[in-house]
Scaffold this active site. Structure first.
Site, PDB file in Angstrom:
ATOM      1  N   LYS A 103     -44.801 101.731  77.673  1.00  0.00           N
ATOM      2  CA  LYS A 103     -43.884 101.289  76.613  1.00  0.00           C
ATOM      3  C   LYS A 103     -43.617  99.786  76.743  1.00  0.00           C
ATOM      4  O   LYS A 103     -43.537  99.075  75.744  1.00  0.00           O
ATOM      5  CB  LYS A 103     -42.556 102.059  76.688  1.00  0.00           C
ATOM      6  CG  LYS A 103     -42.635 103.531  76.325  1.00  0.00           C
ATOM      7  CD  LYS A 103     -43.019 103.812  74.881  1.00  0.00           C
ATOM      8  CE  LYS A 103     -41.924 103.473  73.894  1.00  0.00           C
ATOM      9  NZ  LYS A 103     -42.298 103.903  72.499  1.00  0.00           N
ATOM     10  N   THR A 160     -37.576 101.788  74.496  1.00  0.00           N
ATOM     11  CA  THR A 160     -36.665 102.547  75.347  1.00  0.00           C
ATOM     12  C   THR A 160     -36.003 101.646  76.388  1.00  0.00           C
ATOM     13  O   THR A 160     -36.582 100.637  76.801  1.00  0.00           O
ATOM     14  CB  THR A 160     -37.457 103.669  76.052  1.00  0.00           C
ATOM     15  OG1 THR A 160     -36.662 104.226  77.091  1.00  0.00           O
ATOM     16  CG2 THR A 160     -38.745 103.150  76.683  1.00  0.00           C
ATOM     17  N   ASP A 161     -34.830 102.069  76.859  1.00  0.00           N
ATOM     18  CA  ASP A 161     -34.162 101.315  77.934  1.00  0.00           C
ATOM     19  C   ASP A 161     -34.958 101.383  79.244  1.00  0.00           C
ATOM     20  O   ASP A 161     -34.759 100.563  80.144  1.00  0.00           O
ATOM     21  CB  ASP A 161     -32.719 101.814  78.144  1.00  0.00           C
ATOM     22  CG  ASP A 161     -32.612 103.293  78.499  1.00  0.00           C
ATOM     23  OD1 ASP A 161     -33.654 103.976  78.620  1.00  0.00           O
ATOM     24  OD2 ASP A 161     -31.457 103.772  78.661  1.00  0.00           O
ATOM     25  N   GLU A 162     -35.884 102.360  79.342  1.00  0.00           N
ATOM     26  CA  GLU A 162     -36.627 102.523  80.604  1.00  0.00           C
ATOM     27  C   GLU A 162     -37.514 101.333  80.927  1.00  0.00           C
ATOM     28  O   GLU A 162     -37.946 101.172  82.065  1.00  0.00           O
ATOM     29  CB  GLU A 162     -37.469 103.800  80.569  1.00  0.00           C
ATOM     30  CG  GLU A 162     -36.618 105.030  80.457  1.00  0.00           C
ATOM     31  CD  GLU A 162     -37.350 106.324  80.804  1.00  0.00           C
ATOM     32  OE1 GLU A 162     -38.393 106.277  81.460  1.00  0.00           O
ATOM     33  OE2 GLU A 162     -36.844 107.373  80.407  1.00  0.00           O
ATOM     34  N   TYR A 166     -45.153 106.024  82.122  1.00  0.00           N
ATOM     35  CA  TYR A 166     -44.602 106.063  80.752  1.00  0.00           C
ATOM     36  C   TYR A 166     -43.912 104.745  80.410  1.00  0.00           C
ATOM     37  O   TYR A 166     -44.226 104.100  79.402  1.00  0.00           O
ATOM     38  CB  TYR A 166     -43.601 107.222  80.599  1.00  0.00           C
ATOM     39  CG  TYR A 166     -42.692 107.062  79.400  1.00  0.00           C
ATOM     40  CD1 TYR A 166     -43.176 107.199  78.112  1.00  0.00           C
ATOM     41  CD2 TYR A 166     -41.334 106.739  79.557  1.00  0.00           C
ATOM     42  CE1 TYR A 166     -42.351 107.019  77.002  1.00  0.00           C
ATOM     43  CE2 TYR A 166     -40.501 106.563  78.462  1.00  0.00           C
ATOM     44  CZ  TYR A 166     -41.014 106.698  77.189  1.00  0.00           C
ATOM     45  OH  TYR A 166     -40.197 106.509  76.086  1.00  0.00           O
TER      46      TYR A 166
END
Ligand code: NAD
Ligand code: TDX
Length: 337
Positions: free
Chosen positions: A155, A126-128, A151
């Site tokens: 990741k 994810t970009d997060e 979260y």
């Protein structure tokens, strides 16, 4: 014929990916879907392919040692790893399940995939993991990782383990980092399906803070075609960013939803902000575009229209989830999770 192991295929993106690949390759592909059916896993998402001769469902936790049986008895061309705890708000309340699945589960999967000589490991990230942006700029594949929520930290941990498998053992991995997906079958805890279903129910629309946080939105089938592209053309060890060219403030998204839903008693309600709320994500996806020839096809306007229409015509799907009937059914089938 290629044989793929997909993890988390009963969730939102994984189920779209399975249907996408079976749609493109028909009987020239075989897919094994390993999913633990957590609260987010829903076999109704795979109703359309459940009798496909080359689709196989395996109820299994990716953290379980018994997962090895599947690798022993099949030769996989690729593992496409979606399985994860995926909701930021849940990670703020209870972080450990995120470490168990996203970190430990990813390492277990990597170990088996390497031991049994899987030819490609495509890790869905994810970009997060890059953290939060100010008003300008965008994330490239070289942006340092700076995750802010449990979260995104879990990741990022998974991404580093996948990277290490390449650096240490030359295990052929790819990492795909994508922006916010939306579309049919998304669990109604995420912004867009929560707002659509609340609007249909006439419930308040809870916007965090002032609603000025910005996300880049991508229609889920565009992400599926990006993953297919990486599986076919990606260079081992490379990371690919995937974006949708659709940066929007949350309040603008909610207003667009209200417009598309039409007649409703729902009103926007500004509520307490999310802890550690990332201000803005924006993705520079020039690498996958220039090197592999992928670009998104569905505009936000068009994708949102399709999404609202799907939730309107599939009220039973989300009403079952929101009413708890769905959980009761799965607990009866598979025991309490
Ligand atoms: P989701 O929550 O809808 O689905 C997750 C699936 O994984 C569920 O079917 C669940 O049952 C399964 N699962 C969870 N823990 C498991 C375990 N221990 N063993 C086996 N199966 C397990 O998630 P999603 O939104 O479809 O996201 C899929 C992947 O894409 C995740 O890795 C997520 O981090 C990533 N991602 C999501 C988005 C997004 O906007 N939704 C954006 C970028 C990346
Ligand atoms: O009720 C809400 N009100 C609200 O204002 C919810 C659920 C969200 N929000 C805001 C928070 C975010 O700024 O909307 C934005 C989007 O929230 P989510 O749908 O929870 O997504 P986000 O936190 O951005 O993370 C998503 O995109 C990246 C996915 O859940 C992740 O799995 C993915 O990695």
């Amino acid at each position: 014929m290629k044989t793929y192991l997909v993890t988390g295929g009963a969730g939102f993106i994984g189920s779209h990916f399975i249907r996408h690949m079976l749609g493109v390759f028909g009987e020239d592909i075989s897919i094994y879907n390993v999913d633990a059916l957590t609260y987010a896993g829903n076999l109704a998402n795979l109703e359309a392919v459940k009798n496909h001769p080359h689709y196989h469902f395996v109820k299994q936790n990716i953290n379980s040692p018994e997962l090895e049986d599947l690798f022993k008895s099949h030769t996989f061309d690729a593992v496409v790893h979606f399985a994860a705890e995926s909701h930021v708000d849940r990670s703020i309340i209870d972080s450990l399940p995120f470490i168990d699945t996203n970190v430990r589960g990813t390492q277990r999967l990597l170990d088996f995939a390497r031991k049994y000589n899987v030819k490609r490991f495509c890790h869905i990230s994810t970009d997060e993991v890059y953290g939060s942006l100010g008003d300008t700029g965008s994330f490239t594949e070289n942006t340092p990782l700076a995750p802010n929520s449990p979260y995104s930290a879990s990741k990022a941990g998974a991404d580093l383990l996948v990277r290490a498998a390449f650096e240490t053992y030359q295990f052929p991995v790819n990492i795909v980092r994508c922006s916010n997906n939306y579309g049919p079958n998304q669990f109604p805890e995420k912004l867009i399906p929560l707002m659509i279903t609340n609007a249909f129910e006439g419930k308040p629309l809870p916007v965090y803070g002032k609603g000025r946080n910005i996300r880049d939105w991508i229609y889920v089938t565009d992400f599926c075609s990006a993953i297919q592209t990486v599986l076919e053309k990606g260079i081992p060890g490379e990371i690919y960013n995937v974006g949708g060219d659709s940066e929007k403030t949350n309040i603008d998204v909610v207003k667009m939803i209200l417009e598309k839903v039409g007649d409703t008693n729902s009103e926007i309600q500004y509520v307490k902000d999310r802890l550690g709320h990332d201000f803005r994500y924006a993705i520079d996806y020039r690498k996958i575009h220039q090197e592999l020839g992928w670009s998104p096809q569905v505009s936000f306007e068009e994708g949102l229209e399709r999404t609202v229409t799907w939730y309107k015509s599939n009220a039973k799907w989300w009403q079952d989830i929101k009413s708890g009937v769905y959980m009761a059914y799965y607990e009866k089938q598979y025991g309490t999770r």
